[in-house]
Design a protein around this motif. Structure first.
Motif, short mmCIF file in Angstrom:
data_model
loop_
_atom_site.label_atom_id
_atom_site.label_comp_id
_atom_site.label_asym_id
_atom_site.label_seq_id
_atom_site.Cartn_x
_atom_site.Cartn_y
_atom_site.Cartn_z
N ILE A 58 0.97 -33.15 57.95
CA ILE A 58 2.03 -32.43 58.65
C ILE A 58 2.00 -32.90 60.09
O ILE A 58 0.94 -32.96 60.71
N SER A 59 3.16 -33.23 60.62
CA SER A 59 3.23 -33.72 61.99
C SER A 59 4.26 -32.92 62.78
O SER A 59 5.40 -32.76 62.33
N PHE A 60 3.83 -32.39 63.93
CA PHE A 60 4.77 -31.75 64.86
C PHE A 60 4.21 -31.92 66.26
O PHE A 60 3.05 -31.66 66.52
N GLY A 61 5.08 -32.39 67.16
CA GLY A 61 4.60 -32.72 68.51
C GLY A 61 3.55 -33.82 68.40
O GLY A 61 3.74 -34.84 67.75
N MET A 62 2.39 -33.56 68.98
CA MET A 62 1.27 -34.50 68.91
C MET A 62 0.22 -34.06 67.89
O MET A 62 -0.85 -34.64 67.81
N VAL A 63 0.57 -33.04 67.12
CA VAL A 63 -0.38 -32.48 66.15
C VAL A 63 -0.18 -33.12 64.78
O VAL A 63 0.94 -33.20 64.28
N ASN A 64 -1.26 -33.56 64.18
CA ASN A 64 -1.24 -34.10 62.82
C ASN A 64 -2.29 -33.37 61.99
O ASN A 64 -3.46 -33.31 62.37
N ILE A 65 -1.87 -32.82 60.85
CA ILE A 65 -2.78 -32.07 59.99
C ILE A 65 -2.79 -32.71 58.61
O ILE A 65 -1.81 -32.61 57.86
N PRO A 66 -3.87 -33.39 58.23
CA PRO A 66 -3.96 -33.98 56.88
C PRO A 66 -3.92 -32.89 55.81
O PRO A 66 -4.65 -31.91 55.89
N VAL A 67 -3.03 -33.06 54.82
CA VAL A 67 -2.85 -32.04 53.79
C VAL A 67 -2.66 -32.69 52.42
O VAL A 67 -2.35 -33.88 52.30
N SER A 68 -2.84 -31.86 51.39
CA SER A 68 -2.52 -32.22 50.01
C SER A 68 -1.44 -31.28 49.51
O SER A 68 -1.40 -30.11 49.90
N LEU A 69 -0.57 -31.79 48.64
CA LEU A 69 0.55 -31.01 48.11
C LEU A 69 0.27 -30.69 46.64
O LEU A 69 -0.10 -31.57 45.86
N TYR A 70 0.46 -29.41 46.27
CA TYR A 70 0.23 -28.96 44.90
C TYR A 70 1.44 -28.16 44.42
O TYR A 70 2.09 -27.48 45.21
N ASN A 71 1.71 -28.20 43.13
CA ASN A 71 2.79 -27.39 42.57
C ASN A 71 2.48 -25.91 42.76
O ASN A 71 1.37 -25.46 42.48
N ALA A 72 3.46 -25.14 43.20
CA ALA A 72 3.28 -23.70 43.38
C ALA A 72 3.97 -22.91 42.27
O ALA A 72 3.86 -21.68 42.23
N THR A 73 4.68 -23.59 41.36
CA THR A 73 5.37 -22.90 40.28
C THR A 73 5.11 -23.61 38.96
O THR A 73 4.81 -24.81 38.93
N ARG A 74 5.21 -22.85 37.87
CA ARG A 74 5.16 -23.40 36.52
C ARG A 74 6.38 -22.86 35.77
O ARG A 74 6.37 -21.72 35.33
N LYS A 75 7.41 -23.65 35.68
CA LYS A 75 8.63 -23.19 35.03
C LYS A 75 8.43 -23.12 33.52
O LYS A 75 7.92 -24.06 32.91
#
Length: 269
Positions: A9-26
């Protein structure tokens, strides 16, 4: 849980390393189409207007600009303008949560911090909570650019892909179908009283997908009654195998083995 995407995630000068996971199971029911006479699977062929089957190598992409008039676009041309793979969720604006129309929200994911990014992640999470704000971002997932909203959900950050403004159907298009009347003060007061008397907390767990449950119950019931069709494709064509016959054959084989074992025991040493 399987990771969908990794980046930051990047905003301004801030960078946050992240992982993305499914939040739903249709959950939905999907049926296969079978020929009723023998329950063979139905296959689909790609056929041109003249009835000839078209192999995949001869299929082109065409955008219809008028009846039977197409602009043909090649895979190479599309590849040249496809968004380049990126590992950055670029937050472009922060807005109040109440300003986003829920119609914009599409699919939802969880964002989790990568090792060493916990403090920065927690800081963004708490700041969004206390300001009741949402980060509006753009990012690329599987060669497609998405608009997204980053917002808190309990102790986690969520990312919801969003529909662009021109994908939302304006209410004005329903103008002719909408009523042109105003309720009286008395009618409005009574309606508000009725709503307020039934006002409660939202508990999503209490709302069940009753159709899905009914269909699964029907399937389970038919399975227990041996109303199951097994398909085999031996030489000579397809054949329907009744599950009861298969069970009886299995039991017969077991009993045969038991009889052989008893006969061997009775033989003198």
């Amino acid at each position: 849980m399987k990771t969908v995407w990794r980046g930051m995630i990047s905003f301004g000068m801030v960078n946050i390393p992240v992982s993305l996971y499914n939040a739903t199971r249709k959950k939905s029911i999907s049926f296969k189409q079978l020929r009723q006479s023998d329950y063979s699977r139905i296959n689909y062929k790609k056929v041109a207007n003249d009835g000839a089957e078209v192999p995949q190598t001869e299929i082109a992409k065409g955008y219809e600009i008028a009846p039977d008039r197409y602009v043909v676009v090649t895979d190479a041309e599309l590849e040249a303008i496809t968004p380049k793979a990126s590992r950055v969720i670029d937050i472009q604006d922060f807005v109040k949560l109440s300003q986003i129309d829920p119609r914009h929200y599409d699919n939802s994911y969880y964002l989790a911090p990568e090792p060493g990014a916990g403090k920065a992640y927690a800081l963004l999470l708490e700041a969004l909570k206390q300001t009741d704000s949402v980060g509006v971002a753009k990012f690329v997932l599987r060669s497609k650019e998405y608009l997204a909203a980053i917002r808190p959900a309990g102790e986690a950050l969520t990312l919801s892909t969003m529909l662009f403004a021109d994908e939302i159907v304006p209410v004005a298009e329903l103008a002719e179908q909408l009523p042109d009347v105003q309720p009286s003060e008395k009618e409005l007061a009574m309606a508000k009283l009725l709503i307020e008397s039934q006002l409660t907390e939202f508990e999503p767990e209490k709302y069940k997908n009753e159709y899905l449950a009914a269909v699964m119950s029907l399937i389970d019931s038919k399975a227990e009654q041996e109303a199951v069709i097994s398909k085999a494709a031996p030489e000579g064509g397809p054949q329907v195998v009744d599950i009861m016959a298969a069970i009886e054959a299995s039991l017969a084989a077991i009993n045969k083995d038991k009889t052989k074992a008893k006969t061997k025991k009775k033989k003198p040493a």
